[in-house]
Design a protein around this motif. Structure first.
Motif, PDB file in Angstrom:
ATOM      1  N   ARG D  92      -6.177 -17.413  -0.955  1.00  0.00           N
ATOM      2  CA  ARG D  92      -4.919 -16.937  -0.641  1.00  0.00           C
ATOM      3  C   ARG D  92      -4.878 -15.800   0.019  1.00  0.00           C
ATOM      4  O   ARG D  92      -4.364 -14.658  -0.215  1.00  0.00           O
ATOM      5  N   GLY D  93      -5.707 -15.682   1.066  1.00  0.00           N
ATOM      6  CA  GLY D  93      -5.901 -14.473   1.906  1.00  0.00           C
ATOM      7  C   GLY D  93      -4.624 -14.251   2.737  1.00  0.00           C
ATOM      8  O   GLY D  93      -4.603 -13.007   3.268  1.00  0.00           O
ATOM      9  N   ASP D  94      -3.764 -15.000   2.725  1.00  0.00           N
ATOM     10  CA  ASP D  94      -2.454 -14.678   3.357  1.00  0.00           C
ATOM     11  C   ASP D  94      -1.405 -13.619   2.761  1.00  0.00           C
ATOM     12  O   ASP D  94      -0.670 -13.347   3.401  1.00  0.00           O
ATOM     13  N   VAL D  95      -1.604 -13.579   1.668  1.00  0.00           N
ATOM     14  CA  VAL D  95      -0.790 -12.508   0.943  1.00  0.00           C
ATOM     15  C   VAL D  95      -0.991 -11.236   1.350  1.00  0.00           C
ATOM     16  O   VAL D  95      -2.031 -10.862   1.363  1.00  0.00           O
ATOM     17  N   ASN D  96       0.210 -10.456   1.642  1.00  0.00           N
ATOM     18  CA  ASN D  96      -0.031  -9.046   2.198  1.00  0.00           C
ATOM     19  C   ASN D  96      -0.309  -8.338   0.820  1.00  0.00           C
ATOM     20  O   ASN D  96       0.240  -8.454  -0.107  1.00  0.00           O
ATOM     21  N   MET D  97      -1.720  -7.385   0.876  1.00  0.00           N
ATOM     22  CA  MET D  97      -1.662  -6.704  -0.387  1.00  0.00           C
ATOM     23  C   MET D  97      -1.267  -5.203   0.253  1.00  0.00           C
ATOM     24  O   MET D  97      -2.114  -4.681   1.236  1.00  0.00           O
ATOM     25  N   ILE D  98      -0.352  -4.473  -0.215  1.00  0.00           N
ATOM     26  CA  ILE D  98       0.035  -3.198   0.290  1.00  0.00           C
ATOM     27  C   ILE D  98       0.002  -1.970  -0.686  1.00  0.00           C
ATOM     28  O   ILE D  98       0.374  -2.247  -2.046  1.00  0.00           O
ATOM     29  N   ALA D  99      -0.419  -0.867  -0.231  1.00  0.00           N
ATOM     30  CA  ALA D  99      -0.109   0.298  -1.120  1.00  0.00           C
ATOM     31  C   ALA D  99       0.751   1.011  -0.531  1.00  0.00           C
ATOM     32  O   ALA D  99       0.710   1.311   0.573  1.00  0.00           O
ATOM     33  N   VAL D 100       1.712   1.549  -1.286  1.00  0.00           N
ATOM     34  CA  VAL D 100       2.725   2.710  -0.816  1.00  0.00           C
ATOM     35  C   VAL D 100       2.338   3.904  -1.723  1.00  0.00           C
ATOM     36  O   VAL D 100       2.739   4.030  -2.788  1.00  0.00           O
ATOM     37  N   ALA D 101       1.763   4.953  -1.362  1.00  0.00           N
ATOM     38  CA  ALA D 101       1.198   6.098  -2.266  1.00  0.00           C
ATOM     39  C   ALA D 101       1.633   7.528  -1.301  1.00  0.00           C
ATOM     40  O   ALA D 101       1.455   7.512  -0.161  1.00  0.00           O
ATOM     41  N   GLY D 116     -13.666   4.977  -0.804  1.00  0.00           N
ATOM     42  CA  GLY D 116     -14.614   3.959  -1.279  1.00  0.00           C
ATOM     43  C   GLY D 116     -14.089   2.479  -0.861  1.00  0.00           C
ATOM     44  O   GLY D 116     -14.842   1.576  -0.471  1.00  0.00           O
ATOM     45  N   ALA D 117     -12.850   2.197  -1.029  1.00  0.00           N
ATOM     46  CA  ALA D 117     -12.086   0.867  -0.448  1.00  0.00           C
ATOM     47  C   ALA D 117     -12.300   0.656   1.085  1.00  0.00           C
ATOM     48  O   ALA D 117     -12.623  -0.331   1.563  1.00  0.00           O
ATOM     49  N   ALA D 118     -12.237   1.872   1.770  1.00  0.00           N
ATOM     50  CA  ALA D 118     -12.180   1.847   3.320  1.00  0.00           C
ATOM     51  C   ALA D 118     -13.599   1.689   3.697  1.00  0.00           C
ATOM     52  O   ALA D 118     -13.892   0.767   4.765  1.00  0.00           O
ATOM     53  N   GLU D 119     -14.477   2.372   2.952  1.00  0.00           N
ATOM     54  CA  GLU D 119     -15.825   2.091   3.238  1.00  0.00           C
ATOM     55  C   GLU D 119     -16.228   0.547   2.970  1.00  0.00           C
ATOM     56  O   GLU D 119     -17.033  -0.032   3.827  1.00  0.00           O
ATOM     57  N   ARG D 120     -15.761   0.150   2.124  1.00  0.00           N
ATOM     58  CA  ARG D 120     -15.959  -1.427   1.687  1.00  0.00           C
ATOM     59  C   ARG D 120     -15.271  -2.403   2.705  1.00  0.00           C
ATOM     60  O   ARG D 120     -15.380  -3.562   2.658  1.00  0.00           O
ATOM     61  N   ASN D 121     -14.421  -1.621   3.135  1.00  0.00           N
ATOM     62  CA  ASN D 121     -13.466  -2.431   4.321  1.00  0.00           C
ATOM     63  C   ASN D 121     -12.636  -3.528   3.376  1.00  0.00           C
ATOM     64  O   ASN D 121     -12.593  -4.630   3.954  1.00  0.00           O
ATOM     65  N   GLU D 122     -12.275  -3.244   2.346  1.00  0.00           N
ATOM     66  CA  GLU D 122     -11.413  -3.976   1.798  1.00  0.00           C
ATOM     67  C   GLU D 122     -10.266  -4.517   2.379  1.00  0.00           C
ATOM     68  O   GLU D 122      -9.363  -3.596   3.008  1.00  0.00           O
ATOM     69  N   LYS D 123      -9.332  -5.736   2.154  1.00  0.00           N
ATOM     70  CA  LYS D 123      -8.426  -6.393   3.006  1.00  0.00           C
ATOM     71  C   LYS D 123      -7.161  -5.785   2.310  1.00  0.00           C
ATOM     72  O   LYS D 123      -6.600  -6.185   1.314  1.00  0.00           O
ATOM     73  N   MET D 124      -6.628  -4.960   2.828  1.00  0.00           N
ATOM     74  CA  MET D 124      -5.376  -4.273   2.337  1.00  0.00           C
ATOM     75  C   MET D 124      -4.873  -3.370   3.444  1.00  0.00           C
ATOM     76  O   MET D 124      -5.387  -2.785   4.218  1.00  0.00           O
ATOM     77  N   LEU D 125      -3.437  -3.037   3.382  1.00  0.00           N
ATOM     78  CA  LEU D 125      -2.697  -2.106   4.078  1.00  0.00           C
ATOM     79  C   LEU D 125      -2.341  -0.950   3.435  1.00  0.00           C
ATOM     80  O   LEU D 125      -1.541  -1.106   2.059  1.00  0.00           O
ATOM     81  N   LYS D 206      -8.140  -8.694   7.989  1.00  0.00           N
ATOM     82  CA  LYS D 206      -9.317  -8.540   8.093  1.00  0.00           C
ATOM     83  C   LYS D 206     -10.088  -7.600   7.658  1.00  0.00           C
ATOM     84  O   LYS D 206     -11.364  -7.610   7.420  1.00  0.00           O
ATOM     85  N   GLY D 207      -9.562  -6.428   7.079  1.00  0.00           N
ATOM     86  CA  GLY D 207     -10.246  -5.416   6.445  1.00  0.00           C
ATOM     87  C   GLY D 207      -9.386  -4.216   6.169  1.00  0.00           C
ATOM     88  O   GLY D 207      -8.115  -4.526   6.099  1.00  0.00           O
ATOM     89  N   PHE D 208      -9.894  -2.861   6.073  1.00  0.00           N
ATOM     90  CA  PHE D 208      -8.967  -2.087   5.544  1.00  0.00           C
ATOM     91  C   PHE D 208      -8.105  -1.443   6.743  1.00  0.00           C
ATOM     92  O   PHE D 208      -8.612  -1.017   7.645  1.00  0.00           O
ATOM     93  N   ALA D 209      -6.866  -1.307   6.369  1.00  0.00           N
ATOM     94  CA  ALA D 209      -5.965  -0.550   7.297  1.00  0.00           C
ATOM     95  C   ALA D 209      -5.225   0.545   6.554  1.00  0.00           C
ATOM     96  O   ALA D 209      -4.901   0.338   5.604  1.00  0.00           O
ATOM     97  N   PHE D 210      -5.157   1.611   7.379  1.00  0.00           N
ATOM     98  CA  PHE D 210      -4.464   2.838   6.872  1.00  0.00           C
ATOM     99  C   PHE D 210      -3.088   3.539   7.589  1.00  0.00           C
ATOM    100  O   PHE D 210      -3.682   3.421   8.982  1.00  0.00           O
ATOM    101  N   ILE D 211      -2.238   3.798   7.197  1.00  0.00           N
ATOM    102  CA  ILE D 211      -1.189   4.484   7.973  1.00  0.00           C
ATOM    103  C   ILE D 211      -0.749   5.741   7.316  1.00  0.00           C
ATOM    104  O   ILE D 211      -0.254   5.381   5.879  1.00  0.00           O
ATOM    105  N   HIS D 212      -0.704   6.617   7.944  1.00  0.00           N
ATOM    106  CA  HIS D 212      -0.240   8.033   7.388  1.00  0.00           C
ATOM    107  C   HIS D 212       1.122   8.249   8.211  1.00  0.00           C
ATOM    108  O   HIS D 212       1.215   8.651   9.161  1.00  0.00           O
ATOM    109  N   VAL D 213       2.108   8.362   7.076  1.00  0.00           N
ATOM    110  CA  VAL D 213       3.419   8.679   7.602  1.00  0.00           C
ATOM    111  C   VAL D 213       3.881   9.994   7.146  1.00  0.00           C
ATOM    112  O   VAL D 213       3.752  10.333   5.892  1.00  0.00           O
ATOM    113  N   ILE D 214       4.590  10.572   7.903  1.00  0.00           N
ATOM    114  CA  ILE D 214       5.212  11.911   7.488  1.00  0.00           C
ATOM    115  C   ILE D 214       6.406  11.498   7.065  1.00  0.00           C
ATOM    116  O   ILE D 214       7.452  10.617   7.367  1.00  0.00           O
TER     117      ILE D 214
END
Lengths: 392, 181, 88, 301
Positions: D92-101, D116-125, D206-214
Motif C-alpha cells: 500500500r505504497g500509495d498511502v500518503n505518509m505526512i508529518a506536520v511538525a 535518521g529517517a532522512a538518511e534512511r530515505n524513508e518514504k514520507m513527506l 520514492k523517498g524522504f521529502a522535507f518541506i520547511h514552511v515559515i
C-alpha cells in the motif's frame, strides 16, 4: 527439531526470525549487539524476509516499531542498559497504547560507574512501565519464551508488549545446546498476528492517542491493570499449549524446585537460577532442607503463586541482581515480601544482592545464602541484606 | 562434569575454539557450555573463558574457579598470577609453548602437563599466530573429552582444510608428561 | 466509522469541533460589487471559512475567528471588518 | 487546474473548529497540505501548536477525517518510518505518509530521528511549520528562533537582550542528506507552496521529502492577526526566508528576489524584535545576505 550449540544472542535472533516478524528495528549496544548483527545476516542472506530498520538510536528503534505496530505488524527488537533507558519515552507509550510485541532485554547494569556488563538494573528499573516481563534461565528458555511471548502478547485478553529478559554475557555470550524448532513447528504453534484496536488506516480513520482527560485516562489504566491480572492465566495457558507442541514446560509464572518439603527457600531470577539449583542440590546432600523458587514473570507479579509456594516455610531469601534504591534491598525481595502480606506465617527473611556490573554469582555465593537461611530460620523477621561480593 | 578454564590473548581464537568444543559435544549428544569472560577485549590483551563438558545438562552459569583443566594459548601468560589460580589437585595443564615444563612454573598440584608448539604449527601453516585449532588437536588428544572425528569435522566446516591440518598436527605433536613434583 | 473497543487511547466516535465563531469580535463582510472573484481570500483563510459556491466566493461564519487576513489580503479591498454585536 | 481551483474544490481534512490562534499560519499550512494530500493519507502531528489546537482529537472524538496520531516530540520521523515501512510491506505504497511538525519537534528534540529517517530515505513527506519557538507552551526559544528575538526564555533584560544565537537553518541542513526532495515554502506564496507540497508528495513515494514552511505567529511574534500573510511576504522579500527547493541533487531558487527589501522592514513589523539596536539589525542583514548568497551559489552549480 535439532539441537545446536549457540549463544544466547544467536538464540534470540533465530527465535525472533522463526516468529516471522513483519518489521525488526535494532541499534547495537553491548551486550545485545550480536542479536542485531545476526538478524542482519539473516536478512542479508535472504533467509529472513522482514523489514529490517537499522536506526540511529534506540529511541527511534522503539518509535519505528510503534509505527509498524500501529499499521498492524508483528515486530521485534532487543536492547540493553543505556539503550533501554534512552528508549524509555516510546517504551512507555508502546505499552500504554497496548501494542503487542516481543522485545528482548539483554540485561545490563546501569551507569554510573561506567560499565557495560551484566546486571538486571536496566530491566528492573522499567518494571512499572506497563510491559510484561519474563526473566529466563538458559538459552533454551530464551528460544521458547520469545516464541511463547508472541502468543501471550497478541492474546486478545492481553495486548500488552512483553520483555524477554536474559542476562548479559552470562547468557547472551554463553554457548550451549539449544533445541531449535523448525519453521513448520513454529508456524503450527503461532497464528499470524491480528489486532485492530489501534490502527492507522485511511479506510477506517481514527485518531490514535488523542488528547485524553484524566477521567478517561484512568479508565485506560484500570483496563491495563486488569489485563495484567488476566495475563497470569494466559501465561499458564500458553505454557501448557507450548508443552503440548514442543514437550517443554516452565511451570508458568514461577517454577518451584524441591520446595515441597523445604524449610528454607531461595528465590532466584534469571540466569543465576541454574547456579542456585546446583547449590540447593549440594545443600540437600548435606541434609539441609533447601528449596528454590524461580521467579519467571515479574510483570504481572505472581503474588498468589509465590504466597502459596512459601506457605509453611520457615525462611526465605531473594537473590537480586539489581538494587532497590531506598530500601537497602533488592527489588524482587521487596515485592516477594509484599506478596506475603495476607498470610499468617512468620518468616525469617533477607535480601541478597550480587552479580552487579558483570560480577559473578558463584556456587559459593548461593551456598552462603543457604547457610545464612539455615542460621536464621528460627529467628523470624527481617535480617541484614547479604551482599554477595569479594572481600577487598 | 568437567570444568575447564582457557587463557589466551585477544586474536588467538580462544572464543571460537571453545565454541567448537561445545558444538562438538552437543553434536555428539552430550552437554557443553562456554562463557567468555568479557573484559575490554583487544587484540593482544589477556583473555580467558570458562568451558564445561558433561553427560548431564549443565545448569550453573557461573565462572570456573577450580578448573580441572587449564588450556593456555600463550606461554607468556604463565607469568600472570591468575593463570594457575585454583587448579585442582592432579589437574591437567595444556600449554602452547616451545619451552620445557621446568621453564613454565608449573604449580605443584598439577598432575599432567601437555606441551604443544601450536604457534609453530600455526606459523608454518598460516604464516601467523592463530594457535587455536592446533590447541584443539592437543586438547582432544590429552583429554579424550570430545569425539575426535566430530571435532575435526566442526573445525573443517568452520575454518577449512588448513585448520584441520593444524588440529591434526596439534594432536600428534603434543607431548604429555606427568608433572615432576 | 466503526465502533472500537477502547483498550487504548484512540478516537473515532465523531468529530472534535470547537465553536470558534464565538472568538470573533469583528466579522468580515464582503462587498460583492468590488469582488473580482480572484479567490485570494479563500487561499489565505486559515480556517477555511470562505467557500466557492455557485461561482462566487462567500464568507461563512460558523467557524470564522475574525482574524481579518482576508480583508488585508483582498487586492480590491472588497472585505471590511465590522464589529460584532453592534450591527452594521 | 490552477492552485486556487484545487484549493476551492478539495475537501478540508481537519476539524472545522480548532483552537489555533486567530491568524495562525500553522493552521493555514496544515489545512492546505491535507487538502492537497486528500483522504488517502496518514498524518502525524507531534506535540506543538497544531496538536495542542485539538486536531488529533479529544477523548473519543477525532480532530481529523483521516487517520492521525500524536507521536512524541522526539520521534515523529521514526514513528512514521515504521508506519510507512508496514504500508510498503502490505503493498500500500500509495498511502500518503505526512508529518506536520513544529520547529521544536523538527530542529530540536526531534532532529535526531528526523535526520535518521532522512538518511534512511524513508518514504514520507515531513513538513515543518516554523513559528520559531515553542509557541504552544508560551513562546520559549527554539534553535530556529532568530537572533535578537524576544521569547519567554530569552526575554529583554538589562544584561541580556533577547536570543543571542542565530537560528539553525534546518532546511539547508536537511538538504545535505541524500534525500528525495527538500524545499522551503511560505503561505504567502501559496502557488509555490501548493506546487511544492504536490511535488513533495510525489517524491515521498520514492523517498524522504522535507518541506520547511515559515509560519508567522501573531501571538508569539507580537503582531496583529490580520498581518500574518504580510509578515510572511516580508520574510521572503527580505531574504530572511528565501524560497528554494532541491531535487535530483540540484538546488533551485523558486522565487527570485531581484530587489530584496531591507530586513529592517521585516524586523520592525512585529514586537519580538522591538529592542534590536541598529548594530543588531546590520548583523541580521549581513546574515540574511550571506544565506542568500550561499543559496544562489548552490543553485548556480
Amino acid at each position: 527439531m535439532k539441537i545446536k550449540a549457540m549463544t544466547g544472542n544467536t538464540t534470540a535472533a533465530i527465535a525472533a526470525s522463526l516468529c516471522r516478524p513483519d518489521l525488526i528495528a535494532a541499534y547495537p549496544i553491548t551486550p545485545q549487539s550480536s542479536v542485531a548483527e545476526y538478524l542482519s545476516e539473516l536478512v542479508h542472506s535472504g533467509e529472513l524476509q522482514t523489514n529490517y530498520v537499522t536506526t540511529e538510536s534506540e529511541h527511534s528503534v522503539m518509535s519505528v516499531i510503534q509505527g509498524a505496530a500501529c499499521a498492524g505488524g508483528r515486530t521485534f527488537t532487543a536492547t540493553s542498559g543505556q539503550g533501554l533507558a534512552l528508549m524509555y519515552e516510546p517504551y512507555f507509550q508502546m505499552s500504554t497504547m497496548r501494542l503487542p510485541m516481543v522485545m528482548a532485554i539483554v540485561t545490563r547494569e546501569m551507569i554510573s560507574p561506567c560499565t557495560v556488563w551484566s546486571g538486571q538494573q536496566d530491566a528492573m528499573s522499567v518494571r512499572d512501565a506497563g510491559w510484561l516481563q519474563v526473566y529466563v534461565e538458559n538459552n533454551q528458555e530464551i528460544m521458547d519464551m520469545i516464541i511463547q511471548g508472541y502468543m501471550i502478547t497478541e492474546h486478545e485478553d492481553v495486548l500488552i508488549p512483553i520483555n524477554v529478559c536474559y542476562d548479559g554475557f552470562y547468557l547472551s555470550h554463553l554457548v550451549e545446546g539449544v533445541d531449535v524448532p523448525s519453521q513448520k513447528e513454529v508456524d503450527a504453534f503461532l497464528p499470524p498476528v491480528h489486532f485492530n484496536h489501534a490502527i492507522l488506516d485511511p479506510d477506517n480513520p481514527m485518531a490514535v492517542d488523542s488528547l485524553t482527560s484524566g477521567e478517561v485516562l484512568t479508565r485506560y489504566r484500570k483496563g491495563h491493570l486488569e489485563a495484567m491480572v488476566k495475563t497470569l492465566d494466559v501465561i499458564e495457558e500458553v505454557d501448557k499449549k507450548f508443552a503440548k507442541s514442543f514437550g517443554r514446560s516452565y511451570g508458568g509464572a514461577i517454577e518451584e524446585y524441591k520446595c515441597d518439603d523445604a524449610d528454607i527457600v531461595l528465590v532466584a531470577i534469571g540466569g543465576m537460577t541454574g547456579t542456585a539449583r546446583d547449590a540447593v542440590d549440594m545443600a540437600r546432600d548435606k541434609g539441609i532442607k533447601a528449596g528454590l523458587i524461580k521467579l519467571r514473570f515479574v510483570r504481572p507479579f505472581p503474588t498468589d503463586r509465590i504466597a502459596n509456594a512459601l506457605k509453611g516455610k520457615k525462611a526465605f531469601a531473594v537473590v537480586d541482581r539489581s538494587v532497590c534504591f531506598g530500601w537497602n534491598a533488592g527489588p524482587m525481595y521487596t515485592e516477594v515480601r509484599a506478596a506475603l502480606i495476607n498470610g499468617d506465617d512468620k518468616y525469617s527473611h533477607f535480601s541478597a544482592i550480587g552479580g552487579l556490573g558483570g560480577a559473578d554469582i558463584s556456587i559459593k555465593h548461593m551456598t552462603s545464602v543457604i547457610e545464612k537461611l539455615e542460621s536464621v530460620k528460627s529467628k523470624p523477621g527481617q535480617h541484614d541484606t547479604l551482599w554477595l561480593m569479594k572481600e577487598f | 562434569m568437567k570444568e575447564i578454564r582457557l587463557h589466551g590473548r585477544g586474536g588467538q581464537g580462544v572464543v571460537k575454539a571453545s565454541q567448537i568444543v561445545v558444538k562438538s559435544a552437543v553434536d555428539a549428544g552430550g552437554y557443553g557450555q562456554f562463557i567468555p569472560f568479557f573484559g575490554v577485549e583487544r587484540k593482544g590483551s589477556p583473555v580467558f573463558g570458562f568451558l564445561r563438558l558433561g553427560d548431564e545438562p549443565i545448569r550453573r552459569n557461573t565462572q570456573v574457579y577450580e578448573p580441572e583443566l587449564l588450556l593456555i594459548f600463550d606461554d607468556t601468560l604463565v607469568d600472570l598470577p591468575t593463570t594457575y589460580d585454583g587448579l585442582k589437585q592432579d589437574g591437567i595443564i595444556i600449554v602452547n609453548s616451545k619451552k620445557s615444563a621446568s621453564e613454565l612454573k608449573i604449580p605443584s598440584q598439577a598432575g599432567k602437563v601437555a606441551i604443544v608448539d601450536a604457534t609453530g604449527i600455526s606459523l608454518k601453516l598460516f604464516g601467523k599466530n592463530i594457535p587455536n585449532t592446533a590447541m584443539l588437536g592437543a586438547f582432544a588428544k590429552v583429554t579424550g573429552l570430545v569425539d575426535w572425528e566430530i571435532l575435526l569435522a566442526e573445525i573443517t566446516s568452520e575454518f577449512g582444510e588448513k585448520n584441520k591440518e593444524a588440529a591434526i598436527a596439534g594432536y600428534y605433536e603434543v607431548s604429555i608428561a606427568d608433572n615432576k613434583k | 466509522m466503526s465502533k472500537r473497543v477502547h483498550i487504548s487511547p484512540l478516537a473515532n466516535e465523531g468529530m472534535y469541533i470547537l465553536d470558534t465563531a464565538s472568538w470573533r469580535t469583528e466579522r468580515p463582510v464582503m462587498n460583492k460589487e468590488k469582488c473580482i472573484e480572484c479567490g485570494l481570500c479563500l487561499t489565505y483563510c486559515p480556517v477555511n471559512a470562505i467557500i466557492f459556491d455557485e461561482n462566487k466566493y462567500k464568507i461563512t461564519y460558523n467557524y470564522c475567528k475574525g482574524c481579518g487576513i482576508c480583508a488585508v489580503e483582498c487586492p480590491k479591498k472588497a472585505i471590511d471588518m465590522v464589529p460584532e454585536g453592534g450591527g452594521k | 487546474m490552477n492552485y486556487i481551483e484545487k484549493l476551492r474544490t478539495s475537501e478540508d481534512m481537519v476539524t472545522p473548529g480548532m483552537s489555533a490562534c486567530q491568524g495562525c499560519c500553522g493552521e493555514l499550512v496544515l489545512r492546505r497540505i491535507l487538502q492537497i494530500s486528500g483522504k488517502n493519507t496518514i498524518v502525524c502531528v507531534p506535540p506543538g501548536c497544531m496538536s495542542g489546537a485539538g486536531v488529533v482529537g479529544w477523548d473519543y472524538q477525532t480532530g481529523m477525517k483521516i487517520p492521525v496520531h500524536i507521536p512524541l516530540l522526539t520521534n515523529t520521523a521514526s514513528f512514521l518510518s515504521g508506519v510507512s515501512q508496514m504500508y510498503q510491506r502490505k503493498g500500500r505504497g500509495d498511502v500518503n505518509m505526512i508529518a506536520v511538525a513544529g520547529d521544536g519537534a523538527t530542529a530540536d528534540g526531534g532532529f535526531q530521528s528526523l535526520s535518521g529517517a532522512a538518511e534512511r530515505n524513508e518514504k514520507m513527506l515531513y513538513v515543518c511549520y516554523d513559528n520559531e519557538g515553542y509557541m504552544n507552551t508560551g513562546f520559549q526559544r527554539s534553535s530556529t528562533t532568530t537572533k535578537g528575538s524576544r521569547t519567554s526564555t530569552t526575554p529583554i533584560g538589562e544584561a541580556i537582550n533577547g536570543k543571542q544565537q542565530p537560528s539553525k537553518y534546518v532546511a539547508l541542513i536537511m538538504s545535505m542528506h541524500a534525500l528525495q526532495y527538500c524545499a522551503t515554502a511560505s503561505p504567502s506564496h501559496m502557488q509555490d507552496m501548493v506546487a511544492k507540497v504536490e511535488r513533495g508528495l510525489a517524491e515521498s513515494k520514492k523517498g524522504f521529502a522535507f518541506i520547511h514552511v515559515i509560519a508567522p505567529c501573531p501571538t508569539g511574534w507580537s503582531f496583529e492577526p490580520d498581518m500574518s500573510i504580510q509578515i510572511a511576504k516580508k520574510a521572503v522579500a527580505s531574504n530572511m526566508f528565501p524560497l528554494w527547493e532541491k531535487y535530483n541533487g540540484n538546488y533551485y531558487i523558486t522565487v527570485e528576489n531581484k530587489k530584496p527589501i531591507p530586513v529592517k522592514e521585516f524586523l520592525q513589523s512585529m514586537g519580538k524584535y522591538k529592542s534590536l539596536t541598529d548594530d543588531d539589525i546590520a548583523q541580521i542583514q549581513k546574515e540574511a545576505d550571506t544565506k542568500y548568497e550561499t543559496l544562489k551559489k548552490l543553485a548556480s552549480e
